[in-house]
Scaffold this motif. Structure first.
Motif, mmCIF file in Angstrom:
data_model
loop_
_atom_site.group_PDB
_atom_site.id
_atom_site.type_symbol
_atom_site.label_atom_id
_atom_site.label_comp_id
_atom_site.label_asym_id
_atom_site.label_seq_id
_atom_site.Cartn_x
_atom_site.Cartn_y
_atom_site.Cartn_z
ATOM 1 N N ASP A 1 51.406 67.386 49.156
ATOM 2 C CA ASP A 1 52.452 67.083 48.341
ATOM 3 C C ASP A 1 53.348 66.440 49.160
ATOM 4 O OD1 ASP A 1 50.620 68.089 46.401
ATOM 5 O OD2 ASP A 1 51.933 69.881 46.267
ATOM 6 N N ASN B 1 57.493 65.059 49.140
ATOM 7 C CA ASN B 1 58.837 65.019 48.800
ATOM 8 C C ASN B 1 59.390 63.702 49.121
ATOM 9 O OD1 ASN B 1 58.917 67.511 46.796
ATOM 10 N ND2 ASN B 1 58.487 68.352 48.389
ATOM 11 N N GLU C 1 58.091 64.197 43.950
ATOM 12 C CA GLU C 1 57.026 64.728 44.561
ATOM 13 C C GLU C 1 55.727 64.109 44.245
ATOM 14 O OE1 GLU C 1 55.194 69.380 45.342
ATOM 15 O OE2 GLU C 1 56.296 68.831 43.262
ATOM 16 N N THR D 1 57.651 64.924 39.252
ATOM 17 C CA THR D 1 56.481 64.927 39.678
ATOM 18 C C THR D 1 55.529 63.918 39.456
ATOM 19 O OG1 THR D 1 56.315 67.368 39.848
ATOM 20 C CG2 THR D 1 54.320 66.506 40.052
#
Length: 500
Positions: A204, A206, A221, A256
């Motif tokens: 993931d 960011n 993210e 997200t």
């Protein structure tokens, strides 16, 4: 360090990597972690959180965490605790995830890697915040044809280490290089198989942007990046999108997002939660995890030589450039192949050149790994030894290598006396059968050179007038006359002496 700006903006990237640990059973139950089973056939009452069930910690998962901490210079917490992370998704049977929050098992550490900048390879370091143990969730399966969704809980309870970095990366190139280095480390020490397609190593990213000197921007993210190619595309797109939004006067909302490989774009999935939204609290069913120093020492004794230590040894013992040593330690298989080859030929730099060059090119071209390499280290070492002693030229060696790779070498060996498994005999048989042996007879070579000099008075005149290209032309004529069998070094030496 000079930070490259994109349209006047600085990029800031941090990573959270979910590493599936190489255990046979789940983190809190004895259910299998094998990939590819029929849906919901590997979910026990503990995984399903049925009433009366209690989690029991998997010792192997803790040892994997200890190995990672030792590899990255982290602190192994002598006492850590598990917490319940509360959120409600269909694929989370408990209604919460068992994770670690306030006191993770692995704290701090760093990952260092080389990044090509211009003509130099610059050492970069990314600081780690933590690595904590947790269980994976299940998987939602969507069937567009029948318009229904199902839940597969085979993954529920699979042991993960979530590795979290500081926001230290300033470009997509740095982010991808970091991910590749971390992937190398976790597979090297054997805590993860690294299979990104199966979800064993999921990243993931960011991502945020800011004007130089300003506070950190709002991050978005990008979830579940499962290939380095998609990782690069996703981060590049997200950077461009955020800059365009800010330039158009829009504020970035924390969120997200998912990357769509088909469109090459990211799209918002949900508003990004903060820690308070998860209502963490200590899990009452699990006691604190205590890691004694004696246990750490036991695990340390089982650790392999780490990539950076091995690279340093290659520089010291084999006098290799740092770049070569770094490339050769990308995997244990490549490193072992190089060392085995060098043990045969005693020519480390030549062995390095061939492993990084022709061997790697063939592996990449055929999309195979070192486990499927078609020229053994003994064969490559024997071939390099024949280059070193002047029996064959580099060009002739490529012909030998081609024959070995395609299997022609074995066919020749059947017709010539070459004992099975005797790599040196096989190489010599190939050289003889294909007529590749270099001409090392000085008298014969001098005769050819005399003929070339007599036949090319113009080039001789130009060379004596100071034109080096004319010398190269004469060398080419000699090699042609000798049908490529003359030793290039010897040709240069004798030709220069004759022309002088």
């Amino acid at each position: 360090m000079t930070v490259k700006l994109i349209n006047g903006y600085e990029v800031v990237i941090g990573f959270e990597t979910h590493t599936q640990l190489a255990t046979q059973s789940k983190i809190f139950s004895r259910s299998s972690t094998a990939f590819g089973a029929e849906p919901n056939t590997q979910a026990s009452p503990v995984d399903l959180a049925l009433p009366g069930t209690l989690p029991v910690m998997n010792k192997k998962a803790v040892e994997c965490a200890i190995k990672l901490g030792l590899s990255l210079g982290s602190t192994i917490a002598p006492r850590s605790i598990f917490a319940r992370k509360n959120y409600f998704y269909p694929d989370l049977p408990k209604g919460y995830q068992i994770s670690q929050f306030e006191i993770p098992v692995v704290q701090g550490g760093e990952v260092s890697f080389y990044l090509e900048e211009g003509k130099e390879n610059v050492l970069k370091t990314v600081r780690l915040v933590r690595a904590h143990l947790e269980e994976d969730a299940g998987k939602s399966v969507h069937d567009e044809f029948i318009g229904q969704s199902g839940i597969d809980l085979n993954r529920a309870g699979t042991p993960l280490l979530e590795i979290v970095t500081e926001p230290d990366m300033r470009s997509t190139a740095e982010a991808v290089a970091y991910a590749k280095e971390l992937h190398k480390i976790v597979t090297w020490i054997g805590i993860c198989d690294g299979n990104m397609q199966e979800g064993s190593f999921r990243c993931d990213a960011n991502v945020s942007v800011r004007k130089p000197g300003q506070p950190l921007g709002t991050r978005r993210e990008i979830k579940n990046l499962n290939s380095f190619k998609f990782m690069q595309q996703a981060i590049d797109y997200e950077i461009r999108w955020q800059i365009e939004q800010i330039e158009d006067g829009h504020a970035i909302q924390q969120a997200t997002v998912l990357f769509d490989p088909d469109t090459g774009e990211t799209r918002a999935m949900r508003t990004k939660e903060d820690a308070a939204d998860y209502r963490y609290f200590p899990d009452p069913d699990l006691p604190p995890l205590v890691v004694a120093e004696s246990w750490v020492n036991e695990v340390k004794a089982t650790m392999p030589e780490l990539p950076r230590a091995m690279a340093a040894r290659f520089v010291e013992n084999y006098s290799l450039p740092e770049y070569d040593a770094t490339i050769l330690t990308q995997s244990q298989a490549v490193a072992a192949y190089f060392e085995d080859t060098t043990a045969v030929c005693k020519q480390a730099k030549l062995a390095s050149n061939w492993v990084m060059g022709e061997v790697s090119r063939r592996l990449n071209m055929e999309e195979i790994g070192m486990d499927a390499v078609k020229v053994s280290s003994a064969q490559l070492g024997a071939m390099i030894a024949r280059i070193s002693d002047g029996t064959i030229s580099n060009n002739a060696a490529r012909t030998v290598f081609e024959a070995l790779w395609t299997g022609d070498g074995e066919a020749v060996a059947l017709n010539i006396i070459a004992p099975p498994g005797n790599a040196e005999a096989l190489i010599d048989a190939l050289i003889e059968a294909k007529g590749l042996k270099q001409m090392n007879d000085t008298g014969a070579l001098e005769a050819i050179i005399d003929e070339v000099i007599a036949a090319n008075p113009g080039n001789v005149e130009q060379y004596r007038a100071g034109k080096d290209k004319a010398f190269n032309a004469l060398v080419g004529q000699v090699m042609k006359a000798s049908k490529g069998k003359a030793n290039p070094g010897q040709v240069n030496e004798v030709l220069k002496a004759k022309l002088a």
